[in-house]
Design a protein around this motif. Structure first.
Motif, PDB file in Angstrom:
ATOM      1  N   PRO A   3       0.819  -1.223   0.000  1.00  0.00           N
ATOM      2  CA  PRO A   3       0.000   0.000   0.000  1.00  0.00           C
ATOM      3  C   PRO A   3       0.847   1.265   0.000  1.00  0.00           C
ATOM      4  O   PRO A   3       1.719   1.441   0.848  1.00  0.00           O
ATOM      5  CB  PRO A   3      -0.802  -0.124   1.301  1.00  0.00           C
ATOM      6  N   PRO A   6      -2.502   5.290   1.131  1.00  0.00           N
ATOM      7  CA  PRO A   6      -3.198   5.793   2.327  1.00  0.00           C
ATOM      8  C   PRO A   6      -2.742   7.165   2.798  1.00  0.00           C
ATOM      9  O   PRO A   6      -3.538   7.916   3.377  1.00  0.00           O
ATOM     10  CB  PRO A   6      -2.892   4.715   3.381  1.00  0.00           C
ATOM     11  N   ASP A  18      -8.462  -0.166  -0.147  1.00  0.00           N
ATOM     12  CA  ASP A  18      -7.256  -0.195  -0.976  1.00  0.00           C
ATOM     13  C   ASP A  18      -7.090  -1.605  -1.537  1.00  0.00           C
ATOM     14  O   ASP A  18      -7.085  -2.593  -0.776  1.00  0.00           O
ATOM     15  CB  ASP A  18      -6.041   0.186  -0.116  1.00  0.00           C
ATOM     16  N   GLU A  64      -2.212  -0.531  -7.944  1.00  0.00           N
ATOM     17  CA  GLU A  64      -2.930  -0.224  -6.710  1.00  0.00           C
ATOM     18  C   GLU A  64      -4.053   0.752  -7.040  1.00  0.00           C
ATOM     19  O   GLU A  64      -3.871   1.684  -7.823  1.00  0.00           O
ATOM     20  CB  GLU A  64      -1.995   0.401  -5.675  1.00  0.00           C
ATOM     21  N   ALA A  66      -7.520   2.720  -4.919  1.00  0.00           N
ATOM     22  CA  ALA A  66      -8.201   2.920  -3.636  1.00  0.00           C
ATOM     23  C   ALA A  66      -9.441   3.762  -3.818  1.00  0.00           C
ATOM     24  O   ALA A  66      -9.460   4.707  -4.611  1.00  0.00           O
ATOM     25  CB  ALA A  66      -7.256   3.587  -2.638  1.00  0.00           C
ATOM     26  N   THR A  68     -12.191   6.133  -1.670  1.00  0.00           N
ATOM     27  CA  THR A  68     -12.424   6.875  -0.435  1.00  0.00           C
ATOM     28  C   THR A  68     -13.828   7.444  -0.459  1.00  0.00           C
ATOM     29  O   THR A  68     -14.269   7.976  -1.486  1.00  0.00           O
ATOM     30  CB  THR A  68     -11.413   8.030  -0.291  1.00  0.00           C
TER      31      THR A  68
END
Length: 234
Positions: A3, A6, A18, A64, A66, A68
């Motif tokens: 990760p 973040p 994530d 990756e 993610a 939110t």
């Protein structure tokens, strides 16, 4: 994956997920009952924008990705932040989507306008402003332009939250998934948006309010996956 996103998430986030790439996120949506919607988008994009969902949008974001959820106000703010292996391809695909999005969300308007830092936004409504930017190898796309703040590290962000750190410190070097939710913010957002989960939910809601935050880490060792759940109860 390891990760790396973040640190960009604001401390005000109500939820954060994530995953190892946008294709993993799409697969999760399909398993969650949205397969027909995903396939409809996949079929429509080549015709309306000359964009292939898998080749042009998902595949470059394979390191990756993610999601939110922000809970300020009555409208959720949803932001996708991802690492792209081909910034030029990602930037071009998003540019080709500007016209179709304008036709659907703000017909008759001037369309997307440029912001500082190679960012673009569309003022559809006061609470819906689809916006995106590609900065270095990071792409940020949000339902509101305030979500573009994730193109840089957050000064006081979710990564500094003690409850999130309790989860993140357990991840080690690589994980399959990392999730975190400020349960009180999520419940408050649900109330403001009128979300109901059945007649028995009010009693359950009172119990859930005793939990400050929920976090989860999923790891894989060879063919086995292990999920750990963390609860913060003040």
């Amino acid at each position: 994956f390891a990760p790396a996103l973040p640190g960009r998430v604001p401390a005000s986030a109500a939820a954060f997920l994530d995953l190892p790439g946008a294709d993993a996120l799409t697969a999760l949506l399909e398993r969650g009952g949205l397969a027909a919607t995903v396939n409809a988008v996949r079929a429509a994009l080549p015709e309306i924008a000359g964009v292939d969902l898998d080749r042009d949008l998902l595949r470059p974001l394979g390191s990756e990705a993610a999601l939110t959820i922000g809970a300020e106000g009555a409208t959720p703010e949803i932001t996708l932040t991802a690492r792209t292996d081909d910034p030029a391809l990602t930037r071009g695909a998003l540019a080709r989507l500007q016209g179709p999005l304008t036709e659907q969300l703000a017909p008759g308007s001037a369309g997307f306008r440029a912001l500082d830092g190679d960012a673009f936004t569309l003022a559809a409504t006061p609470r819906l402003e689809p916006s995106y930017t590609v900065t270095g190898n990071v792409v940020v796309a949000s339902t509101h332009r305030s979500g573009l703040a994730q193109r840089t590290l957050a000064g006081r962000g979710l990564a500094q939250d003690p409850a999130f750190r309790a989860v993140a410190d357990q991840t080690g070097a690589r994980v399959e998934a990392l999730a975190f939710a400020d349960l009180r913010q999520l419940l408050a957002l649900g109330e403001r948006t009128g979300l109901t989960l059945g007649p028995g939910f009010p009693a359950t809601r009172d119990d859930l309010r005793q939990v400050r935050a929920v976090g989860a880490v999923v790891r894989r060792e060879e063919s086995d996956s292990t999920a750990e759940l963390f609860l913060e109860i003040p």
